[in-house]
Design a protein around this motif. Structure first.
Motif, PDB file in Angstrom:
ATOM      1  N   ASN A  98     -14.899   1.173  -1.007  1.00  0.00           N
ATOM      2  CA  ASN A  98     -13.379  -0.229  -0.463  1.00  0.00           C
ATOM      3  C   ASN A  98     -14.826  -0.780  -0.067  1.00  0.00           C
ATOM      4  OD1 ASN A  98     -11.016  -1.730   0.851  1.00  0.00           O
ATOM      5  ND2 ASN A  98     -10.707   0.069   1.965  1.00  0.00           N
ATOM      6  N   ASP A  99     -15.074  -1.408  -0.551  1.00  0.00           N
ATOM      7  CA  ASP A  99     -16.923  -2.071   0.347  1.00  0.00           C
ATOM      8  C   ASP A  99     -16.474  -4.011   0.146  1.00  0.00           C
ATOM      9  OD1 ASP A  99     -19.186  -2.997   0.874  1.00  0.00           O
ATOM     10  OD2 ASP A  99     -20.171  -1.920  -0.576  1.00  0.00           O
ATOM     11  N   PRO A 100     -16.373  -4.382   1.399  1.00  0.00           N
ATOM     12  CA  PRO A 100     -16.362  -5.827   1.694  1.00  0.00           C
ATOM     13  C   PRO A 100     -16.893  -6.580  -0.241  1.00  0.00           C
ATOM     14  CG  PRO A 100     -16.465  -5.074   2.833  1.00  0.00           C
ATOM     15  CD  PRO A 100     -16.395  -3.839   2.690  1.00  0.00           C
ATOM     16  N   ALA A 101     -18.467  -6.061   0.398  1.00  0.00           N
ATOM     17  CA  ALA A 101     -19.551  -6.534  -0.525  1.00  0.00           C
ATOM     18  C   ALA A 101     -18.656  -7.079  -2.204  1.00  0.00           C
ATOM     19  CB  ALA A 101     -20.519  -5.722  -0.788  1.00  0.00           C
ATOM     20  N   ASP A 102     -18.287  -5.852  -2.090  1.00  0.00           N
ATOM     21  CA  ASP A 102     -18.367  -5.665  -3.650  1.00  0.00           C
ATOM     22  C   ASP A 102     -16.685  -6.337  -4.225  1.00  0.00           C
ATOM     23  OD1 ASP A 102     -20.134  -3.596  -4.508  1.00  0.00           O
ATOM     24  OD2 ASP A 102     -17.902  -1.859  -4.563  1.00  0.00           O
ATOM     25  N   GLU A 103     -15.870  -6.408  -3.544  1.00  0.00           N
ATOM     26  CA  GLU A 103     -14.434  -7.199  -2.912  1.00  0.00           C
ATOM     27  C   GLU A 103     -15.249  -8.985  -3.277  1.00  0.00           C
ATOM     28  OE1 GLU A 103     -10.947  -8.208  -0.870  1.00  0.00           O
ATOM     29  OE2 GLU A 103     -11.579  -6.571  -0.514  1.00  0.00           O
ATOM     30  N   MET A 104     -16.184  -9.118  -2.142  1.00  0.00           N
ATOM     31  CA  MET A 104     -16.233 -10.687  -2.066  1.00  0.00           C
ATOM     32  C   MET A 104     -17.247 -11.288  -3.757  1.00  0.00           C
ATOM     33  SD  MET A 104     -15.826 -12.688  -0.176  1.00  0.00           S
ATOM     34  CE  MET A 104     -17.107 -13.866  -0.911  1.00  0.00           C
ATOM     35  N   GLN A 105     -18.410  -9.876  -4.894  1.00  0.00           N
ATOM     36  CA  GLN A 105     -19.030 -10.430  -5.876  1.00  0.00           C
ATOM     37  C   GLN A 105     -17.321 -10.491  -6.648  1.00  0.00           C
ATOM     38  OE1 GLN A 105     -21.129  -7.264  -7.478  1.00  0.00           O
ATOM     39  NE2 GLN A 105     -21.570  -8.083  -9.051  1.00  0.00           N
ATOM     40  N   GLY A 106     -16.117  -9.434  -7.221  1.00  0.00           N
ATOM     41  CA  GLY A 106     -15.518  -9.852  -7.932  1.00  0.00           C
ATOM     42  C   GLY A 106     -14.858 -11.240  -7.712  1.00  0.00           C
ATOM     43  N   ILE A 107     -14.054 -11.530  -6.706  1.00  0.00           N
ATOM     44  CA  ILE A 107     -14.360 -12.824  -5.993  1.00  0.00           C
ATOM     45  C   ILE A 107     -15.037 -13.725  -6.283  1.00  0.00           C
ATOM     46  CG2 ILE A 107     -12.973 -13.928  -4.356  1.00  0.00           C
ATOM     47  CD1 ILE A 107     -11.012 -11.724  -4.935  1.00  0.00           C
ATOM     48  N   SER A 108     -16.278 -13.652  -6.195  1.00  0.00           N
ATOM     49  CA  SER A 108     -16.653 -14.760  -6.524  1.00  0.00           C
ATOM     50  C   SER A 108     -16.988 -15.532  -8.259  1.00  0.00           C
ATOM     51  CB  SER A 108     -18.267 -14.631  -5.600  1.00  0.00           C
ATOM     52  OG  SER A 108     -19.067 -13.989  -6.699  1.00  0.00           O
ATOM     53  N   LEU A 109     -17.075 -13.885  -8.866  1.00  0.00           N
ATOM     54  CA  LEU A 109     -16.870 -14.261 -10.505  1.00  0.00           C
ATOM     55  C   LEU A 109     -15.159 -14.854 -11.103  1.00  0.00           C
ATOM     56  CD1 LEU A 109     -18.726 -10.534 -10.842  1.00  0.00           C
ATOM     57  CD2 LEU A 109     -19.827 -13.039 -11.375  1.00  0.00           C
ATOM     58  N   GLY A 110     -14.386 -15.137  -9.989  1.00  0.00           N
ATOM     59  CA  GLY A 110     -13.519 -15.766 -11.147  1.00  0.00           C
ATOM     60  C   GLY A 110     -12.085 -14.889  -9.961  1.00  0.00           C
ATOM     61  N   ALA A 111     -12.406 -13.570  -9.955  1.00  0.00           N
ATOM     62  CA  ALA A 111     -11.420 -13.078 -10.239  1.00  0.00           C
ATOM     63  C   ALA A 111     -10.199 -12.929  -9.086  1.00  0.00           C
ATOM     64  CB  ALA A 111     -11.576 -11.081  -9.025  1.00  0.00           C
ATOM     65  N   ILE A 112      -8.815 -13.097  -9.130  1.00  0.00           N
ATOM     66  CA  ILE A 112      -8.175 -13.873  -7.834  1.00  0.00           C
ATOM     67  C   ILE A 112      -7.763 -12.223  -7.104  1.00  0.00           C
ATOM     68  CG2 ILE A 112      -6.627 -15.129  -9.761  1.00  0.00           C
ATOM     69  CD1 ILE A 112      -4.878 -13.469 -10.060  1.00  0.00           C
ATOM     70  N   ASP A 113      -8.179 -10.689  -7.533  1.00  0.00           N
ATOM     71  CA  ASP A 113      -7.968 -10.420  -6.756  1.00  0.00           C
ATOM     72  C   ASP A 113      -8.022  -9.133  -6.291  1.00  0.00           C
ATOM     73  OD1 ASP A 113      -6.703  -8.996  -4.511  1.00  0.00           O
ATOM     74  OD2 ASP A 113      -4.391  -8.922  -4.409  1.00  0.00           O
ATOM     75  N   PHE A 114      -8.395  -7.726  -5.823  1.00  0.00           N
ATOM     76  CA  PHE A 114      -9.291  -6.256  -5.113  1.00  0.00           C
ATOM     77  C   PHE A 114      -8.281  -5.751  -5.304  1.00  0.00           C
ATOM     78  CE2 PHE A 114     -13.494  -6.112  -6.684  1.00  0.00           C
ATOM     79  CZ  PHE A 114     -13.859  -4.709  -6.135  1.00  0.00           C
ATOM     80  N   ILE A 115      -7.497  -5.072  -5.296  1.00  0.00           N
ATOM     81  CA  ILE A 115      -7.292  -3.940  -5.807  1.00  0.00           C
ATOM     82  C   ILE A 115      -8.113  -2.269  -5.598  1.00  0.00           C
ATOM     83  CG2 ILE A 115      -4.440  -2.576  -6.500  1.00  0.00           C
ATOM     84  CD1 ILE A 115      -3.705  -5.240  -7.316  1.00  0.00           C
ATOM     85  N   SER A 116      -7.419  -1.772  -4.181  1.00  0.00           N
ATOM     86  CA  SER A 116      -8.144  -0.087  -4.220  1.00  0.00           C
ATOM     87  C   SER A 116      -7.374   1.113  -4.458  1.00  0.00           C
ATOM     88  CB  SER A 116      -7.776   0.118  -2.779  1.00  0.00           C
ATOM     89  OG  SER A 116      -9.305  -1.083  -1.487  1.00  0.00           O
ATOM     90  N   LYS A 117      -7.763   1.951  -5.565  1.00  0.00           N
ATOM     91  CA  LYS A 117      -7.061   2.919  -5.561  1.00  0.00           C
ATOM     92  C   LYS A 117      -7.546   4.033  -4.636  1.00  0.00           C
ATOM     93  CE  LYS A 117      -8.986   2.634 -10.516  1.00  0.00           C
ATOM     94  NZ  LYS A 117      -9.765   3.377 -11.160  1.00  0.00           N
ATOM     95  N   PRO A 118      -6.497   4.717  -4.647  1.00  0.00           N
ATOM     96  CA  PRO A 118      -4.934   5.203  -5.258  1.00  0.00           C
ATOM     97  C   PRO A 118      -4.462   3.504  -5.186  1.00  0.00           C
ATOM     98  CG  PRO A 118      -5.336   6.378  -3.451  1.00  0.00           C
ATOM     99  CD  PRO A 118      -6.247   6.263  -3.806  1.00  0.00           C
ATOM    100  N   ILE A 119      -3.563   3.306  -6.149  1.00  0.00           N
ATOM    101  CA  ILE A 119      -3.146   1.868  -5.766  1.00  0.00           C
ATOM    102  C   ILE A 119      -1.317   2.292  -5.379  1.00  0.00           C
ATOM    103  CG2 ILE A 119      -4.203   0.938  -7.512  1.00  0.00           C
ATOM    104  CD1 ILE A 119      -1.228   1.295  -9.555  1.00  0.00           C
ATOM    105  N   ASN A 120      -1.082   0.894  -4.831  1.00  0.00           N
ATOM    106  CA  ASN A 120      -0.044   1.074  -4.130  1.00  0.00           C
ATOM    107  C   ASN A 120       1.307   0.860  -5.058  1.00  0.00           C
ATOM    108  OD1 ASN A 120       2.153   0.455  -2.495  1.00  0.00           O
ATOM    109  ND2 ASN A 120       1.958   0.693  -0.329  1.00  0.00           N
TER     110      ASN A 120
END
Length: 161
Positions: A98-120
């Motif tokens: 759950n790292d904001p930098a990882d989330e930013m990397q994913g979004i910058s690559l074109g992902a539409i969302d970032f979901i943390s495990k365990p999933i709700n």
């Protein structure tokens, strides 16, 4: 599913396809069980399988684990977005980190969302309904010629012009 989504699916004639990519079979099973009634769920356990399945099946949505051996989810996403056949498929990253930098990397690559495990499950299901509704609406507009497929927009013109 909501009425609008049900109507989009009925007009299309078949359930939307979801590609689930995770190197842990248990994680695939959880997502498969959550969505098997609403989606045709396709599975892949590594990056190469994911790319092959995306190319072969043209899923409407990809749920992609970030941390996988050999080829991580970021590289899979890079390759999907570089491929003219798969670039428009929405990608949702799933990760235990759950790292904001990882989330930013994913979004910058074109992902539409970032979901943390365990999933709700309730939250993920609601998000996927939103994403698939948007994807099916976009597909419908594109098939009607209202969208310019190269940019995913109407090129500055109103649809009714």
């Amino acid at each position: 599913m909501n009425h609008h989504l049900d109507q989009l699916i009925a007009n299309r004639g078949h359930k939307p396809k979801m590609l689930v990519v995770d190197d842990q079979a248990i994680n695939i099973r959880v997502i498969h069980n959550l969505f098997k009634r609403q989606f045709d769920v396709i599975m892949a356990m590594n990056g190469e399988q994911a790319l092959s399945q995306a190319e072969q099946h043209h899923p409407d949505l990809i749920i992609l684990d970030v941390m996988m051996p050999d080829m991580d989810g970021y590289e899979v996403c890079r390759r999907l977005k570089a491929n003219p056949t798969t670039y428009a498929i929405p990608v949702v990253f799933v990760t235990a980190h759950n790292d904001p930098a990882d989330e930013m990397q994913g979004i910058s690559l074109g992902a539409i969302d970032f979901i943390s495990k365990p999933i709700n499950a309730v939250l993920v299901e609601a998000r996927m309904k939103t994403y698939i509704t948007f994807k099916l609406q976009t597909d419908l507009l594109r098939s009607m010629g209202a969208l310019d497929g190269s940019v995913g927009a109407t090129g500055g013109k109103r649809v009714d012009e």
